[in-house]
Enzyme design. Structure first.
Site, PDB file in Angstrom:
ATOM      1  N   HIS A 159       0.810  -1.222   0.000  1.00  0.00           N
ATOM      2  CA  HIS A 159       0.000   0.000   0.000  1.00  0.00           C
ATOM      3  C   HIS A 159       0.841   1.268   0.000  1.00  0.00           C
ATOM      4  O   HIS A 159       0.313   2.353  -0.232  1.00  0.00           O
ATOM      5  CB  HIS A 159      -0.945  -0.005   1.204  1.00  0.00           C
ATOM      6  N   ASP A 362       3.730   9.091  -1.386  1.00  0.00           N
ATOM      7  CA  ASP A 362       2.533   8.382  -0.924  1.00  0.00           C
ATOM      8  C   ASP A 362       2.214   7.262  -1.892  1.00  0.00           C
ATOM      9  O   ASP A 362       2.348   7.438  -3.113  1.00  0.00           O
ATOM     10  CB  ASP A 362       1.340   9.333  -0.833  1.00  0.00           C
TER      11      ASP A 362
END
Length: 462
Positions: A159, A362
């Site tokens: 993730h 991110d």
């Protein structure tokens, strides 16, 4: 729900977090719940730390699927979770090797926990069960399962971003990373940029070879590394935002509301965001709108030094900005570092004129997608999105910024605040289509279908 036609066995999901009670709406936890509700199976996660950790699983819930926890000692929580996972892997994978805190014994704790999880899976997994490992906490589990002789289909989804070939050299166990990846059948990453980084690292590994069809082979195993950008429960979140009560913020009439919602983390670019807002305020002309920037950043991982530092930096910056620009009837920056209920956040998204999603690194950043889903289609707000968010690969209709370029960032704020309705609608329509079509259900189906079908094709090649 995930397509089950290619999966005769159960689905076994492993994640660090697991709900001990009701499953919250939205996010990764909700996605796993939905996948397991459709497929049936077992969800394994970490128990709360205790003085001693034994082998095996403890069942904590059952229904359409089972939930169970593996034990974690207090010492292991410090070494495996706070240490190696969050003080080595997290900063490294977020391109901050300068923040690594390499402590003796932390990797051994990480390895011990990964082996315990693998043993627990090995005792309960049937030969046809599909094993889906979530995130950086369990990079070694598949390798340990292969050492036990398991031939199950195993997938990993990461993730967070993937480190580049230069940064990864700061990892003491860098030589082991290719073997960790190769133990899976499918390694799922958020973006094509991440896939490129992973491929470059494997190209430097003498035992790894890329095949003509894009698969990799290493030590007799064939595996693939692919991009699966995660989505959200767009329809459900839109409904939550539409019925959310209006929060009274006591803003001046027609005052634009700028909103940031992030977990307090050095990867989120919060200090850079504050600096850009400061520069924007310094260039306001007489009669310009007096915006209020509301930054919500709940504290996390307070035991990690880097998080204590970023909290102090933000508090200093917030005080300086308000001291320089506030008036008797106007507070430009409101900084909240406590948890705010998800329904309230949804209502704030819908009300905000501009959302700032500007991380320095991110994996995806689902705040960007939640903001889009929450908007009033007739009068949507503007999304300002960092080039360094994984979401930027998909969400090109956002106002894209470089958070390191303070001046251009400040100009983007001014542009977003002044953007006419027609342009806002045009950008929003494109973003909304992406968010609703490639939602959390699309992500789950796409990954599991690929993992299921890849297994059959790879078995013929081994």
């Amino acid at each position: 729900m995930a397509d089950q036609s290619d999966r005769p066995g159960r689905l076994i999901v492993v994640s660090n977090r697991i709900p001990k009670g009701d499953v919250p709406a939205g996010g990764l936890v909700f996605a796993i719940h939905e996948a397991l509700s459709g497929a049936g199976g077992l969800w394994i996660g970490a128990a709360d730390p205790t003085p001693r950790a034994d082998d095996g699983l403890t069942r904590i819930g059952s229904g359409t699927y089972d939930r169970a926890t593996f034990a974690l000692s207090e010492k292991e929580h410090h070494g495996y979770y706070l240490g190696y996972a969050n003080s080595v892997l997290w900063p490294l994978f977020h391109h901050r090797p300068d923040l690594l805190q390499i402590e003796e014994g932390d990797f051994e704790s990480y390895a011990v926990v990964n082996r315990r999880v693998a043993r627990a899976i090995g005792k309960v997994a049937g030969p046809d069960d599909l094993i889906w490992i979530q995130d950086y906490h369990f990079l070694m589990v598949a390798q340990e399962l292969r050492a036990q002789g398991l031939t199950n289909r195993i997938g990993l989804f990461l993730h967070i971003p993937f480190p580049n070939p230069t940064d990864v050299m700061a990892l003491p166990q860098v030589a082991a990373l290719p073997a960790w990846l190769a133990a899976h059948d499918v390694v799922g990453l958020q973006t094509m940029r991440d896939v490129t980084s992973a491929n470059e690292i494997l190209r430097h590994d003498r035992q790894s070879q890329m095949l003509n069809d894009g698969y990799w082979t290493r030590a007799g195993r064939v595996f693939s590394i692919l991009s699966f950008p995660i989505g959200i429960d767009a329809r459900g979140f839109a409904e939550t935002a539409a019925r959310a009560p209006r929060v009274e913020l006591q803003l001046a009439p027609d005052a634009p509301l700028l909103l940031g919602v992030d977990r307090l983390d050095y990867s989120k670019g919060l200090v850079h965001r504050f600096e850009a807002f400061d520069e924007y305020l310094g260039t306001r002309r007489p009669g310009d709108p007096r915006p209020t920037f509301l930054q919500i950043a709940p504290v996390s991982r307070e035991d990690v030094t880097a998080y204590q530092d970023i909290r102090e930096d933000l508090e200093r910056a917030a005080g300086s900005i308000n001291g320089a620009h506030a008036d008797l009837d106007w507070t430009p920056l409101r900084y909240v570092r406590r948890h705010i209920d998800r329904d309230v956040i949804a209502g704030l998204y819908r009300r905000a004129d501009v959302a700032l999603v500007t991380p320095l690194a991110d994996g995806m950043n689902l705040v960007a997608k939640e903001f889009v889903a929450a908007q009033d289609d007739n009068n949507p707000g503007v999304l300002i999105l960092s080039h360094f968010a994984g979401a930027a690969e998909q969400m090109k209709a956002a106002v894209l910024v470089n958070p390191f370029d303070t001046h251009s960032f400040a100009q983007a704020l001014d542009r977003a605040i002044r953007m006419p309705l027609e342009e806002r609608r045009q950008r929003h329509d494109e973003l909304r289509k992406l968010v609703f079509e490639k939602d959390i259900d699309w992500w789950t189906q796409t990954f599991l279908r690929r993992l299921s079908r890849t297994e059959r094709s790879l078995l013929r090649r081994r």
